[in-house]
Design a protein around this motif. Structure first.
Motif, PDB file in Angstrom:
ATOM      1  N   PRO A 167       0.821  -1.216   0.000  1.00  0.00           N
ATOM      2  CA  PRO A 167       0.000   0.000   0.000  1.00  0.00           C
ATOM      3  C   PRO A 167       0.850   1.258   0.000  1.00  0.00           C
ATOM      4  CG  PRO A 167       0.051  -0.966   2.197  1.00  0.00           C
ATOM      5  CD  PRO A 167       0.755  -1.940   1.280  1.00  0.00           C
ATOM      6  N   LEU A 168       0.360   2.282  -0.663  1.00  0.00           N
ATOM      7  CA  LEU A 168       0.990   3.592  -0.566  1.00  0.00           C
ATOM      8  C   LEU A 168       0.831   4.128   0.852  1.00  0.00           C
ATOM      9  CD1 LEU A 168      -0.274   5.165  -3.911  1.00  0.00           C
ATOM     10  CD2 LEU A 168       2.123   4.680  -3.348  1.00  0.00           C
ATOM     11  N   PRO A 169       1.772   4.952   1.319  1.00  0.00           N
ATOM     12  CA  PRO A 169       1.662   5.492   2.672  1.00  0.00           C
ATOM     13  C   PRO A 169       0.587   6.574   2.750  1.00  0.00           C
ATOM     14  CG  PRO A 169       3.626   6.339   1.591  1.00  0.00           C
ATOM     15  CD  PRO A 169       3.041   5.315   0.670  1.00  0.00           C
ATOM     16  N   PRO A 170       0.176   6.928   3.975  1.00  0.00           N
ATOM     17  CA  PRO A 170      -0.773   8.042   4.138  1.00  0.00           C
ATOM     18  C   PRO A 170      -0.257   9.287   3.419  1.00  0.00           C
ATOM     19  CG  PRO A 170      -0.432   6.921   6.230  1.00  0.00           C
ATOM     20  CD  PRO A 170       0.569   6.333   5.270  1.00  0.00           C
ATOM     21  N   GLY A 171      -1.188  10.002   2.826  1.00  0.00           N
ATOM     22  CA  GLY A 171      -0.813  11.146   2.000  1.00  0.00           C
ATOM     23  C   GLY A 171      -0.855  10.827   0.526  1.00  0.00           C
ATOM     24  N   ALA A 172      -0.798   9.519   0.222  1.00  0.00           N
ATOM     25  CA  ALA A 172      -0.925   9.075  -1.173  1.00  0.00           C
ATOM     26  C   ALA A 172      -1.927   7.938  -1.296  1.00  0.00           C
ATOM     27  CB  ALA A 172       0.429   8.626  -1.712  1.00  0.00           C
ATOM     28  N   ASP A 173      -2.321   7.344  -0.180  1.00  0.00           N
ATOM     29  CA  ASP A 173      -3.223   6.186  -0.191  1.00  0.00           C
ATOM     30  C   ASP A 173      -4.669   6.656  -0.257  1.00  0.00           C
ATOM     31  OD1 ASP A 173      -4.383   3.739  -0.023  1.00  0.00           O
ATOM     32  OD2 ASP A 173      -3.609   3.223   1.956  1.00  0.00           O
ATOM     33  N   MET A 174      -5.099   7.015  -1.452  1.00  0.00           N
ATOM     34  CA  MET A 174      -6.472   7.483  -1.674  1.00  0.00           C
ATOM     35  C   MET A 174      -6.979   6.887  -2.973  1.00  0.00           C
ATOM     36  SD  MET A 174      -5.588  11.431  -2.678  1.00  0.00           S
ATOM     37  CE  MET A 174      -4.204  11.816  -3.757  1.00  0.00           C
ATOM     38  N   ASP A 175      -8.286   6.768  -3.091  1.00  0.00           N
ATOM     39  CA  ASP A 175      -8.907   6.200  -4.290  1.00  0.00           C
ATOM     40  C   ASP A 175      -9.447   7.340  -5.147  1.00  0.00           C
ATOM     41  OD1 ASP A 175     -10.302   4.882  -6.227  1.00  0.00           O
ATOM     42  OD2 ASP A 175     -11.640   3.794  -4.875  1.00  0.00           O
ATOM     43  N   LEU A 176      -8.723   7.665  -6.209  1.00  0.00           N
ATOM     44  CA  LEU A 176      -9.122   8.787  -7.060  1.00  0.00           C
ATOM     45  C   LEU A 176     -10.317   8.467  -7.941  1.00  0.00           C
ATOM     46  CD1 LEU A 176      -5.635  10.223  -8.074  1.00  0.00           C
ATOM     47  CD2 LEU A 176      -7.285  11.192  -6.468  1.00  0.00           C
ATOM     48  N   SER A 177     -10.831   7.236  -7.836  1.00  0.00           N
ATOM     49  CA  SER A 177     -12.094   6.953  -8.526  1.00  0.00           C
ATOM     50  C   SER A 177     -13.234   7.751  -7.901  1.00  0.00           C
ATOM     51  CB  SER A 177     -12.418   5.456  -8.455  1.00  0.00           C
ATOM     52  OG  SER A 177     -11.397   4.700  -9.050  1.00  0.00           O
ATOM     53  N   ASP A 178     -13.049   8.168  -6.645  1.00  0.00           N
ATOM     54  CA  ASP A 178     -14.077   8.938  -5.940  1.00  0.00           C
ATOM     55  C   ASP A 178     -13.636  10.392  -5.812  1.00  0.00           C
ATOM     56  OD1 ASP A 178     -16.291   9.672  -4.440  1.00  0.00           O
ATOM     57  OD2 ASP A 178     -15.412   8.998  -2.534  1.00  0.00           O
ATOM     58  N   THR A 179     -13.408  11.033  -6.939  1.00  0.00           N
ATOM     59  CA  THR A 179     -12.955  12.423  -6.891  1.00  0.00           C
ATOM     60  C   THR A 179     -13.998  13.334  -6.260  1.00  0.00           C
ATOM     61  OG1 THR A 179     -13.748  12.740  -9.160  1.00  0.00           O
ATOM     62  CG2 THR A 179     -11.423  12.189  -8.870  1.00  0.00           C
TER      63      THR A 179
END
Length: 433
Positions: A52-64
């Motif tokens: 997993p990407l660390p916090p600060g990058a661990d987001m799902d951009l499918s839900d912009t």
């Protein structure tokens, strides 16, 4: 080889990296793939190790819309592009870089292969060469390199045919540089400075293509403008193989086999907050056409979000097995996601496109320029525009012929072999110190 794959956590960026993972794992390479936690299952299905990407990058951009509700108030064009570059791609650079450093300490790799917009590779490329393995990037959209006709990046302009147009393009490029590209470069340089790396030696967009040791573009020259300036590290490799996916459901197969023309419409998985932009007017445009079967993919949105009742000749689902469907299609109507457009042309399917957000101006401009379809150059075409465009493409065999010729151009490339061979050559040329 030991290879780290890195993907911006958005479907259009992740899917090409997943395709690369399947190829590399099948060839016996040891692969770790880092992206958002939301995509763990998809990554593990390739046989790659998920990180997993660390916090600060661990987001799902499918839900912009959920992550950045203020984005809905921005018009497509330069303001939205500036917002997207900052929040989707530049702000996560420090976390992405930190994640890659930690992963390299645990998984010393021969190479990193990232999608074009994964900025976490930039500090490696602009730091000490001895600190990094070979770094390659994989294109996830149309090329955004400098053009000989001086057209600005991202505007979806066709190649200039005369000197007057070149001058007009140069004036437009100056405005785009001032409003978008120069501020982006300053933002990226500030991030790089904080990370102890050098400043960009070229404009930000050009650096994403020109700085890596290797840039792989999963397309063919015939589907790109001849006026593009191609750096020496860039190689066209054709379309990467898609996942096997699901077979056609029995009811869908039966409907397709009824002898009608088959049209598929989608707004993808990002620009689908308002299905009244393209899906709704397409439903209206084809209602009552007994010779057409209309298939609708909402990209994960509920079917109730379709703003009009479905006519008798339409079937809808949140997702449809595109790879299984493509050989049966007579036409693909789309807002211009790069992956879907590539799938269509590799199957010889003509298109009608209508989309201007994200990278869609550039993708759709190539559809119109190459003759594989019609580009309506809007996010919200009218029912009449769609009715006329669909009829034109369905009734004029020239579009199908051009799409089939483009499919032949793609068939001339073995993307899986080229991916592996070029990566191996790059690792040999840039060994880890």
């Amino acid at each position: 080889m030991r290879i780290i794959l890195a993907a911006t956590p958005a479907t259009g960026h992740l899917n090409p990296i997943l395709a690369a993972a399947r190829v590399l794992v099948a060839q016996g390479h040891e692969v770790a793939l880092t992206t958002a936690s939301a995509f763990r299952a998809k990554v593990e299905a390739t046989g790659a190790r998920f990180v997993p990407l660390p916090p600060g990058a661990d987001m799902d951009l499918s839900d912009t819309a959920g992550l950045f509700p203020e984005r809905a108030n921005l018009q497509p064009g330069l303001p939205q592009l500036a917002f997207d570059f900052k929040h989707f791609f530049i702000d996560p650079i420090p976390a992405q870089f930190a994640g890659l450093e930690r992963l390299l300490a645990d998984f010393p790799a021969d190479a990193i292969l990232a999608d074009t917009m994964f900025g976490g590779c930039l500090p490696f490329l602009l730091g000490a060469r001895a600190r990094r393995p070979a770094i390659a990037t994989l294109g996830v959209s149309s090329l955004l390199t400098r053009r000989r006709d001086r057209a600005p990046v991202g505007m979806g302009l066709p190649p200039a045919s005369d000197e007057i147009t070149v001058i007009r393009y140069a004036n437009m490029a100056a405005e785009v540089n001032m409003v978008l590209l120069d501020p982006l470069r300053l933002q990226v340089d500030a991030v790089l400075k904080a990370l102890g790396a050098q400043s960009l030696p070229m404009p930000y967009i050009e650096a994403l293509v020109g700085l890596p040791d290797l840039f792989l573009q999963p397309s063919v020259p015939a589907f790109d403008f001849p006026c593009m300036e191609l750096p020496p590290n860039l190689h066209f490799i054709g379309a990467l193989p898609t996942s096997p996916g699901e077979p056609l459901p029995a009811d869908l197969a039966a409907a397709i086999g009824a002898g009608r023309r088959v049209v598929l419409v989608t707004q993808g998985t990002v620009a689908n907050h308002d299905l009244g932009q393209l899906i709704g007017p397409t439903v209206q445009a084809l209602a009552g056409r007994d010779d057409v079967l209309l298939l609708i993919a909402t990209g994960g949105r509920p079917l109730e979000a379709i703003p009009h009742p479905l006519p008798a000749n339409a079937l809808a689902a949140a997702f449809l097995p595109f790879d299984a469907l493509m050989p049966h299609l007579d036409l693909f109507v789309t807002n211009g996601g790069h992956g879907g457009v590539t799938q269509a042309v590799t199957h010889g399917v003509p298109l009608v496109t209508a989309g201007t957000s994200e990278d869609k101006r550039e993708v759709n401009a190539r559809v119109g320029w190459s003759g594989v379809g019609l580009d309506l150059r809007t996010d919200a075409p009218s029912v009449a525009q769609l009715r006329d465009a669909i009829a034109s493409v369905l009734d004029d065999p020239a579009y199908r012929r051009r799409a089939q010729a483009m499919a032949q151009a793609f068939a001339g490339y073995d993307a899986a072999t080229l991916l592996c061979d070029l990566l191996e050559q790059t690792v040999r040329a840039h060994p880890v110190s």
